[in-house]
Design a protein around this motif. Structure first.
Motif, mmCIF file in Angstrom:
data_model
loop_
_atom_site.group_PDB
_atom_site.id
_atom_site.type_symbol
_atom_site.label_atom_id
_atom_site.label_comp_id
_atom_site.label_asym_id
_atom_site.label_seq_id
_atom_site.Cartn_x
_atom_site.Cartn_y
_atom_site.Cartn_z
ATOM 1 N N GLY A 148 -5.959 0.782 2.554
ATOM 2 C CA GLY A 148 -5.178 0.113 1.510
ATOM 3 C C GLY A 148 -4.448 -1.107 2.028
ATOM 4 N N ASP A 178 0.820 -1.204 0.000
ATOM 5 C CA ASP A 178 0.000 0.000 0.000
ATOM 6 C C ASP A 178 0.859 1.262 0.000
ATOM 7 N N LEU A 237 -9.680 -1.396 -4.005
ATOM 8 C CA LEU A 237 -9.370 -0.288 -3.112
ATOM 9 C C LEU A 237 -10.001 1.007 -3.602
ATOM 10 N N GLN A 238 -9.928 1.262 -4.878
ATOM 11 C CA GLN A 238 -10.552 2.465 -5.438
ATOM 12 C C GLN A 238 -12.061 2.448 -5.204
ATOM 13 N N ASN A 284 0.452 1.869 -3.894
ATOM 14 C CA ASN A 284 -0.731 2.721 -3.916
ATOM 15 C C ASN A 284 -0.427 4.172 -3.539
ATOM 16 N N THR A 291 -6.025 -3.158 -6.556
ATOM 17 C CA THR A 291 -6.077 -1.722 -6.817
ATOM 18 C C THR A 291 -7.495 -1.284 -7.168
ATOM 19 N N GLU A 299 -4.887 -4.841 0.605
ATOM 20 C CA GLU A 299 -3.710 -5.539 0.083
ATOM 21 C C GLU A 299 -3.403 -6.815 0.876
#
Length: 280
Positions: A248, A109, A272-273, A113, A269, A252
């Motif tokens: 995040g 993360d 998470l978004q 990220n 990803t 992850e």
């Protein structure tokens, strides 16, 4: 359908069921994921009942990560290093396999990220419990210049650092990384990255370190997320640091657990978004 769960106390707040439901949808894996509350003195019994009912595996959250590791028959190297497990898998003969995906989730993360490289940086890790134990090894593997563990009970920080400093797999890394244990009071120097692995945010307490340890523009990372992380984020922002919560890391580490169970890496990803938008 294969059945998985998150085991902990408390557990009602956990976002893990939503994350794994989305992972299974995106990867086409036939599985169901639920929450299971374990009594504080009844983790082993709850786990045995879950296995007997056909459960294939589980995530383990506070305060059971050390106990989960001790109950396992086999363990990954990162779980052995942490001596704590947040992921269990049940094989056909019902043998427990343990893993710890917290550290790799945190590092992914931060570096992927958040786009913050840890190599050559000075890192302060606050806490010496199960959360800190799970991430210290992967943080060292990211090759920082200096890594300091600070804990209110100084002896626990010393013990955690000593155990990692003596571990054969880390000797090469420690030739280039300074690993220290200190008390939160009187910390010397400033840091590029501060990671809060204490329960201070969960209990609404004060940040357990003075703001003088923050370099201008430092990343201040709280393993909590949502409302619990707002106090730490406000503290960081008011002192010129960049705050980030642990959502995040949650996604992850869940992706690593999913890979451990199913042999398939989900699109972390994207999920998470989606979760950021949902929480906003």
């Amino acid at each position: 359908m294969d059945h998985y769960c998150v085991l902990g106390n408390p557990v009602a707040h956990s976002k893990s069921p939503a994350i794994h439901a989305r992972f299974s949808e995106l990867t086409g894996q036939a599985m169901v994921y639920s929450r299971q509350l374990a009594p504080l003195d009844g983790f082993a019994a709850t786990l045995r009942a879950w296995i007997a009912g056909g459960g294939r595996g589980c995530n383990v959250t506070v305060p059971f990560k050390f106990e989960a590791f001790n109950l396992a028959g086999t363990a990954s190297e990162r779980a052995k290093l942490a001596q704590a497990a947040n992921t269990l898998k049940f094989s056909g003969d019902r043998q427990l396999e343990a893993d710890n995906t917290d550290g790799v989730g945190l590092v992914n993360d931060i570096q992927v990220n958040a786009g913050v490289s840890l190599a050559g940086r000075d890192i302060l890790l606050l806490g010496a419990g199960g959360a800190a134990a799970g991430v210290l090894g992967p943080l060292l593997a990211a090759r920082p210049r200096r890594l300091v563990v600070a804990n209110r009970t100084h002896g626990k920080a010393v013990e955690l650092v000593a155990r990692h400093a003596a571990h054969p797999s880390l000797q090469q890394l420690l030739q280039k990384t300074e690993l220290l244990a200190q008390a939160p009071q009187g910390l010397e120097g400033d840091f590029d990255v501060i990671i809060n692995a204490t329960a201070s945010s969960l209990g609404g307490g004060e940040v357990p370190v003075d703001a003088r340890v923050l370099k201008p523009g430092a990343l201040a990372y709280d393993m909590m997320y949502g409302a619990a992380a707002q106090g730490f984020a406000s503290w960081a922002r008011s002192h010129g640091a960049v705050p980030r919560d642990g959502l995040g890391m949650l996604v992850e580490q869940a992706a690593e657990s999913f890979l451990f169970w199913r042999g398939v890496r989900p699109p972390s990803t994207q999920v998470l978004q989606e979760m950021r938008k949902a929480l906003a």
